[in-house]
Design a protein around this motif. Structure first.
Motif, PDB file in Angstrom:
ATOM      1  N   LEU A 169      -3.993  -5.144  -7.021  1.00  0.00           N
ATOM      2  CA  LEU A 169      -3.705  -6.043  -6.043  1.00  0.00           C
ATOM      3  C   LEU A 169      -4.454  -5.476  -4.669  1.00  0.00           C
ATOM      4  O   LEU A 169      -3.641  -4.511  -3.996  1.00  0.00           O
ATOM      5  N   PRO A 170      -5.647  -5.933  -4.462  1.00  0.00           N
ATOM      6  CA  PRO A 170      -6.269  -5.387  -2.927  1.00  0.00           C
ATOM      7  C   PRO A 170      -5.219  -5.717  -1.947  1.00  0.00           C
ATOM      8  O   PRO A 170      -4.767  -6.775  -1.854  1.00  0.00           O
ATOM      9  N   ALA A 171      -5.274  -4.859  -1.008  1.00  0.00           N
ATOM     10  CA  ALA A 171      -4.496  -5.181   0.250  1.00  0.00           C
ATOM     11  C   ALA A 171      -5.176  -6.477   0.873  1.00  0.00           C
ATOM     12  O   ALA A 171      -6.397  -6.468   0.898  1.00  0.00           O
ATOM     13  N   GLY A 172      -4.421  -7.000   1.904  1.00  0.00           N
ATOM     14  CA  GLY A 172      -5.128  -8.018   2.779  1.00  0.00           C
ATOM     15  C   GLY A 172      -5.019  -9.604   1.976  1.00  0.00           C
ATOM     16  O   GLY A 172      -4.297  -9.763   1.263  1.00  0.00           O
ATOM     17  N   MET A 173      -5.646 -10.436   2.976  1.00  0.00           N
ATOM     18  CA  MET A 173      -5.367 -11.706   2.329  1.00  0.00           C
ATOM     19  C   MET A 173      -6.744 -12.259   2.249  1.00  0.00           C
ATOM     20  O   MET A 173      -7.868 -12.017   2.803  1.00  0.00           O
ATOM     21  N   ASP A 174      -6.719 -13.370   1.436  1.00  0.00           N
ATOM     22  CA  ASP A 174      -8.219 -14.028   1.238  1.00  0.00           C
ATOM     23  C   ASP A 174      -8.515 -15.057   2.312  1.00  0.00           C
ATOM     24  O   ASP A 174      -7.719 -15.133   3.311  1.00  0.00           O
ATOM     25  N   GLU A 175      -9.744 -15.887   2.097  1.00  0.00           N
ATOM     26  CA  GLU A 175      -9.968 -16.704   3.314  1.00  0.00           C
ATOM     27  C   GLU A 175      -9.091 -17.885   3.541  1.00  0.00           C
ATOM     28  O   GLU A 175      -8.993 -18.459   4.832  1.00  0.00           O
ATOM     29  N   LYS A 176      -8.328 -18.240   2.563  1.00  0.00           N
ATOM     30  CA  LYS A 176      -7.116 -19.198   2.741  1.00  0.00           C
ATOM     31  C   LYS A 176      -5.923 -18.573   3.128  1.00  0.00           C
ATOM     32  O   LYS A 176      -4.929 -19.228   3.311  1.00  0.00           O
ATOM     33  N   GLY A 177      -6.014 -17.417   3.541  1.00  0.00           N
ATOM     34  CA  GLY A 177      -4.550 -16.732   4.163  1.00  0.00           C
ATOM     35  C   GLY A 177      -3.575 -16.190   3.206  1.00  0.00           C
ATOM     36  O   GLY A 177      -2.599 -16.053   3.325  1.00  0.00           O
ATOM     37  N   LYS A 178      -4.108 -16.455   1.518  1.00  0.00           N
ATOM     38  CA  LYS A 178      -3.119 -15.951   0.680  1.00  0.00           C
ATOM     39  C   LYS A 178      -3.361 -14.542   0.410  1.00  0.00           C
ATOM     40  O   LYS A 178      -4.646 -13.973   0.442  1.00  0.00           O
ATOM     41  N   PRO A 179      -2.544 -13.849  -0.243  1.00  0.00           N
ATOM     42  CA  PRO A 179      -2.658 -12.343  -0.941  1.00  0.00           C
ATOM     43  C   PRO A 179      -3.998 -12.363  -1.774  1.00  0.00           C
ATOM     44  O   PRO A 179      -3.861 -13.403  -2.528  1.00  0.00           O
ATOM     45  N   HIS A 180      -4.920 -11.601  -1.902  1.00  0.00           N
ATOM     46  CA  HIS A 180      -5.847 -11.449  -2.777  1.00  0.00           C
ATOM     47  C   HIS A 180      -5.383 -11.497  -4.160  1.00  0.00           C
ATOM     48  O   HIS A 180      -4.123 -11.049  -4.588  1.00  0.00           O
ATOM     49  N   ALA A 181      -6.123 -12.305  -4.918  1.00  0.00           N
ATOM     50  CA  ALA A 181      -5.749 -12.440  -6.529  1.00  0.00           C
ATOM     51  C   ALA A 181      -5.795 -10.847  -7.042  1.00  0.00           C
ATOM     52  O   ALA A 181      -6.385 -10.028  -6.634  1.00  0.00           O
ATOM     53  N   VAL A 182      -4.992 -10.736  -8.211  1.00  0.00           N
ATOM     54  CA  VAL A 182      -5.211  -9.304  -9.087  1.00  0.00           C
ATOM     55  C   VAL A 182      -6.543  -9.309  -9.593  1.00  0.00           C
ATOM     56  O   VAL A 182      -7.342 -10.343 -10.085  1.00  0.00           O
ATOM     57  N   ARG A 183      -6.987  -8.116  -9.748  1.00  0.00           N
ATOM     58  CA  ARG A 183      -8.378  -7.916 -10.179  1.00  0.00           C
ATOM     59  C   ARG A 183      -7.984  -7.019 -11.698  1.00  0.00           C
ATOM     60  O   ARG A 183      -7.136  -5.851 -11.077  1.00  0.00           O
ATOM     61  N   LEU A 184      -8.453  -7.030 -12.688  1.00  0.00           N
ATOM     62  CA  LEU A 184      -8.190  -6.282 -13.836  1.00  0.00           C
ATOM     63  C   LEU A 184      -9.490  -5.234 -14.093  1.00  0.00           C
ATOM     64  O   LEU A 184     -10.558  -5.735 -14.035  1.00  0.00           O
TER      65      LEU A 184
END
Ligand code: NAP
Length: 303
Positions: A81-96
């Motif tokens: 789970l990358p720290a920070g928020m995406d462009e929509k202000g939501k937490p970044h999605a999980v990366r597998l």
């Protein structure tokens, strides 16, 4: 046990093989940690795997799991789970990412897992603007001592069979698709595995042969055969790039008898494109009846 089945025709056949030999009655750690309550690990090491002269930047990141209940098997993946928020202000999605260590942890770090991650940098062909992959850059930039949130483990198909000592293995990888095989090889050799193992690894440059030294050390085992295909530096006789499938054809005199053994399993991990080429190579070198048998013994994890 119910397992979701959304595979191609080839994988559909595999599915039955998996259910029989890999999933049923087997305890596989799955989704111990979810997005809502991730495991908080500590980065123990972050090491660049590609040589400095490589245009690519691939890292080996060891995460300590001390104090958590995180367990896994070789071939499973972990979510970051990358720290920070995406462009929509939501937490970044999980990366597998595929786990690169074996179930007892990374060498020297008893309770840990490792990931093998290539830094993704896109260039917009029209504007020339650079865009950086969120998950890969976050993971490649982690420093020793940083906290990192993990989910998982996930994956219940791309695993070694429990009775692995009764099999031979042919591992076919491109790029970071090498990760699960690193864990599997460690597990096999730690258990004094005596049957045949082939690892055929495709990568663009000699500077990008990930874990080369480690795999080189396994060469002291006469049952281990390590072959590389350096696509942008080696050429086939017709001048085309050398891929994993060309190495399969080159070694067919040894591989065909191995494929005839019904306990030989083939694992493919890496670029989606390699799957087709591997099937074509096997159709060229194997009689139809053998190819039909072998394709039921293939496990695939490609993106
Ligand atoms: P990379 O370093 O670019 O290496 C890929 C190699 O495969 C290159 O030598 C490339 O050659 C070659 N190749 C290209 N097309 C091929 C084809 N049709 N048949 C055979 N070989 C071919 O790889 P990467 O950037 O790490 O990418 C690896 C891929 O594996 C990614 O898509 C990643 O998502 C996936 N992956 C999957 C898993 C998983 O499923 N668990 C785990 C890790 C990685 P040229 O580029 O010179 O043509």
């Amino acid at each position: 046990m119910k397992v979701k089945c959304q595979f191609s025709i080839l994988n559909y056949q595999l599915f039955f093989y998996d259910v029989r030999d890999f999933v049923m009655d087997r305890k596989i750690p799955l989704n111990i940690y979810k997005i809502s309550s991730p495991c908080v690990g500590t980065v123990l090491e972050n090491k660049k795997l590609t040589q400095p002269s490589s245009p690519n930047d691939t890292h080996h990141v060891v995460v300590g799991l001390e104090g958590s209940s995180y367990t896994y098997l070789e071939g499973q993946s972990a979510g970051v789970l990358p720290a920070g928020m995406d462009e929509k202000g939501k937490p970044h999605a999980v990366r597998l990412y595929s786990i690169a260590s074996h179930r007892s942890g990374e060498k020297g770090y008893p309770f840990s897992l490792s990931l093998c991650v290539k830094r993704v940098v896109y260039q917009n062909p029209q504007t020339g603007q650079e865009k950086r992959g969120v998950g890969s850059n976050y993971t490649c930039d982690l420093k020793t001592g940083d906290s990192v949130k993990l989910t998982g483990p996930v994956g219940n198909r791309f695993l070694l069979p429990e009775n692995f000592q009764e099999h031979h293995f042919i591992f076919l990888a491109t790029g970071t698709g090498i990760a699960p095989f690193r864990g599997m090889l460690a597990h096999l050799f730690q258990n004094h595995f005596k049957n045949e193992i082939w690892l055929i690894f495709g990568t663009p440059y000699k500077t990008d042969v990930l874990y080369e030294e480690e795999f080189g050390q396994y060469r002291s085992h006469p049952n281990f055969h390590f072959v590389t295909a350096i696509s942008r530096e080696e050429k086939n006789k017709d001048g085309s790039k050398v891929y994993v499938q060309h190495r399969i054809l080159e070694h067919q005199a040894k591989l065909i008898p191995l494929l005839r053994e019904t306990n030989t399993l083939l694992y493919i991990c890496g670029l989606k494109g390699m799957e087709k080429g591997i099937h074509e190579a096997m159709q060229v070198m194997c009689p139809q009846e053998l190819y039909e048998q072998v394709r039921k013994r293939i496990l695939i994890e490609v993106y």
